[in-house]
Design an enzyme around this catalytic site. Structure first.
Site, PDB file in Angstrom:
ATOM      1  N   LYS A   1       0.805  -1.219   0.000  1.00 12.00           N
ATOM      2  CA  LYS A   1       0.000   0.000   0.000  1.00 12.00           C
ATOM      3  C   LYS A   1       0.840   1.272   0.000  1.00 12.00           C
ATOM      4  CE  LYS A   1      -4.018  -2.151   2.135  1.00 12.00           C
ATOM      5  NZ  LYS A   1      -3.476  -3.532   2.289  1.00 12.00           N
TER       6      LYS A   1
HETATM    7  C1  LIG Z   1      -4.178  -4.606   1.657  1.00 14.49           C
HETATM    8  C2  LIG Z   1      -3.462  -5.890   1.527  1.00 14.49           C
HETATM    9  C3  LIG Z   1      -3.929  -6.936   0.708  1.00 14.49           C
HETATM   10  C4  LIG Z   1      -5.246  -6.855  -0.056  1.00 14.49           C
HETATM   11  O1  LIG Z   1      -5.195  -5.906  -1.079  1.00 14.49           O
HETATM   12  P1  LIG Z   1      -6.541  -5.353  -1.730  1.00 14.49           P
HETATM   13  O2  LIG Z   1      -6.122  -4.287  -2.662  1.00 14.49           O
HETATM   14  O3  LIG Z   1      -7.355  -4.796  -0.570  1.00 14.49           O
HETATM   15  O4  LIG Z   1      -7.235  -6.484  -2.368  1.00 14.49           O
HETATM   16  C5  LIG Z   1      -3.171  -8.083   0.587  1.00 14.49           C
HETATM   17  N1  LIG Z   1      -2.019  -8.226   1.271  1.00 14.49           N
HETATM   18  C6  LIG Z   1      -1.546  -7.257   2.090  1.00 14.49           C
HETATM   19  C7  LIG Z   1      -0.275  -7.496   2.823  1.00 14.49           C
HETATM   20  C8  LIG Z   1      -2.240  -6.055   2.246  1.00 14.49           C
HETATM   21  O5  LIG Z   1      -1.761  -5.115   3.070  1.00 14.49           O
END
Ligand SMILES: *Cc1c(COP(=O)(O)O)cnc(C)c1O
Length: 435
Positions: free
Chosen positions: A107
């Site tokens: 993210k």
């Molecule tokens: C947020 C996250 C996900 C899921 O991603 P999305 O875009 O919400 O589907 C998967 N793995 C990790 C480590 C995350 O932080």
């Protein structure tokens, strides 16, 4: 370019409005009016371009009409100062490591990009004073947002988190930063944090006194830049000479990451098909099987960032495919990976390939290898560094996991946080005192 709402009731928005609002007034998600195919010579030369160069071309297709080139270049180049390597795990299986940003979760890129774009629009407007970004976190989002916005001019971030309910590593990622980042340690649970933030947004007295914004994951400026990852992965596979019949597998929670991959594909990126990996929260998988979407309360799993019972970006997927279930099924297949399989997968992948997975990457890897066919090249997203889930990974493999320097560095700094009750009046008084 204008942005429309997936609920089609709100008026079209400019990019600036879409970024500043996050959610459309009709509670739909914003979508760009057009998704442009990139020219063939871009794909012919992509293997010779750096991550920053190729991402700028992708960014231009979305934001080029609204943000002049020199400014867009600065936003993109400042955001992408980390490398995201593709690594071979076994014969035709590759890991796209998305955890090399400041908080070691994927993210980071979206949060960094959004912070810079928000700051750019504030400067354009000649806006006075600071914009206050409020974010409630149950763990990972707080760190990514806080680090993404750290030092960005004109923006101040308040992270609300539940006292004693996030891990020490997670807490250190947003409580040790200082500068424009303030951590509020709420004597309650995550839902209390979220309630305080929501109440602030609807409080008219507060909204008169200070400018509020959210760094929600559905924001177009957080979500679209994730498409850069897939173009960059393709460039790397092309350099390795394995760029035919590419299957991309994305461990999914709110489905923002996989939706950005679908956007990349619409722009002409040659991905032949996708796999959405679910943990036991298999709402999307069930949708693929039955055509029925039945959201339900999430259940806790080892891959907790994927514990989502009503994925927010599902609305964007439906919109992209004009609600044609058959077409969605044609492009995306699903898989479910439960906790026992997560543990077994981490152990086996470590023993067989010497590659250490985190619980989310384990969902991706397992879903990929069980669905991959002869002649295909598979890539799964490894979305978090295994050390962020040290206990689970050590339990699975039986050996110690070393905490990387970048994570350890946070834990060595002093925690600074302000205690907060669950009473909205206290939170409001605090925010007003910051005006
Ligand atoms: C947020 C996250 C996900 C899921 O991603 P999305 O875009 O919400 O589907 C998967 N793995 C990790 C480590 C995350 O932080």
């Amino acid at each position: 370019m204008k942005y429309y709402s997936t609920n089609h009731k709100a008026p079209l928005a400019t990019l600036r409005e879409a970024v500043e609002r996050g959610l459309a007034p009709d509670r739909g998600l914003y979508m760009p009016e057009r998704i442009e195919k990139l020219p063939q010579d871009f794909y012919d030369n992509i293997q010779n371009m750096s991550f920053q160069e190729l991402s700028l071309q992708v960014a231009q297709a979305f934001f080029g009409e609204d943000v002049p080139m020199p400014d867009l270049k600065k936003i993109v180049y400042d955001t992408l100062s980390f490398d995201y390597p593709v690594k071979q795990v076994k014969s035709n299986v590759y890991s796209l490591e998305l955890f090399h940003g400041p908080t070691m979760a994927f993210k980071d890129v979206g949060a960094r990009f959004m912070a810079r774009m928000l700051s750019y629009f504030r400067q354009q407007e000649g806006a006075k004073g600071l914009v206050n970004v409020l974010v409630a976190t149950s763990g990972d989002t707080g760190g990514a947002v806080a680090n993404g916005f750290l030092g960005v001019e004109g923006v101040r971030v308040f992270v609300l988190y539940p006292k004693d309910k996030v891990s020490k590593i997670q807490e250190s990622q947003f409580t040790t930063l200082g500068h424009n980042i303030t951590a509020l340690e709420v004597d309650g649970v995550f839902d209390d944090c979220q309630r305080l933030v929501k109440s602030a947004f609807v409080d008219s007295e507060l909204r008169e006194a200070i400018t509020l914004s959210s760094a929600n994951s559905i924001n177009v400026a957080r979500f679209l830049p994730q498409a850069f990852y897939y173009f960059n992965a393709y460039a790397q596979l092309k350099r390795l000479g394995v760029d035919k019949n590419i299957v991309v597998c994305v461990p999914s929670g709110n489905f923002g990451n996989i939706t950005s991959a679908l956007f990349a594909r619409r722009m002409g990126l040659p991905i032949s098909r996708l796999i959405a990996a679910n943990n036991a929260n298999d709402i999307f998988y069930q949708y693929l099987q039955t055509g029925k979407y039945n959201p339900r309360p999430s259940i806790q799993t080892l891959a907790n960032a994927m514990d989502v019972g009503d994925p927010s970006n599902f609305a964007r997927i439906l919109d992209l495919y004009q609600v044609q279930w058959e077409d969605i099924r044609h492009d995306i297949s699903g898989a479910v990976v439960n906790d026992a399989t997560i543990l077994r997968t981490i152990r086996e992948c470590w023993q067989q390939n010497g590659y250490l997975l985190d619980p989310h990457g384990a969902c991706g890897y397992q879903a990929l290898i069980s669905g991959l066919e002869e002649g295909e090249t598979g890539v799964f997203c490894e979305t978090a560094h295994p050390a962020k889930f040290k206990e689970t990974v050590e339990k699975a493999t039986g050996s110690d996991v070393k905490i990387p320097e970048r994570l350890a560095a946070f834990m060595n700094k002093e925690k600074q946080s302000i205690p907060m009750t669950t009473d909205f009046a206290d939170f409001k008084r605090f925010l007003l005192s910051q005006a």
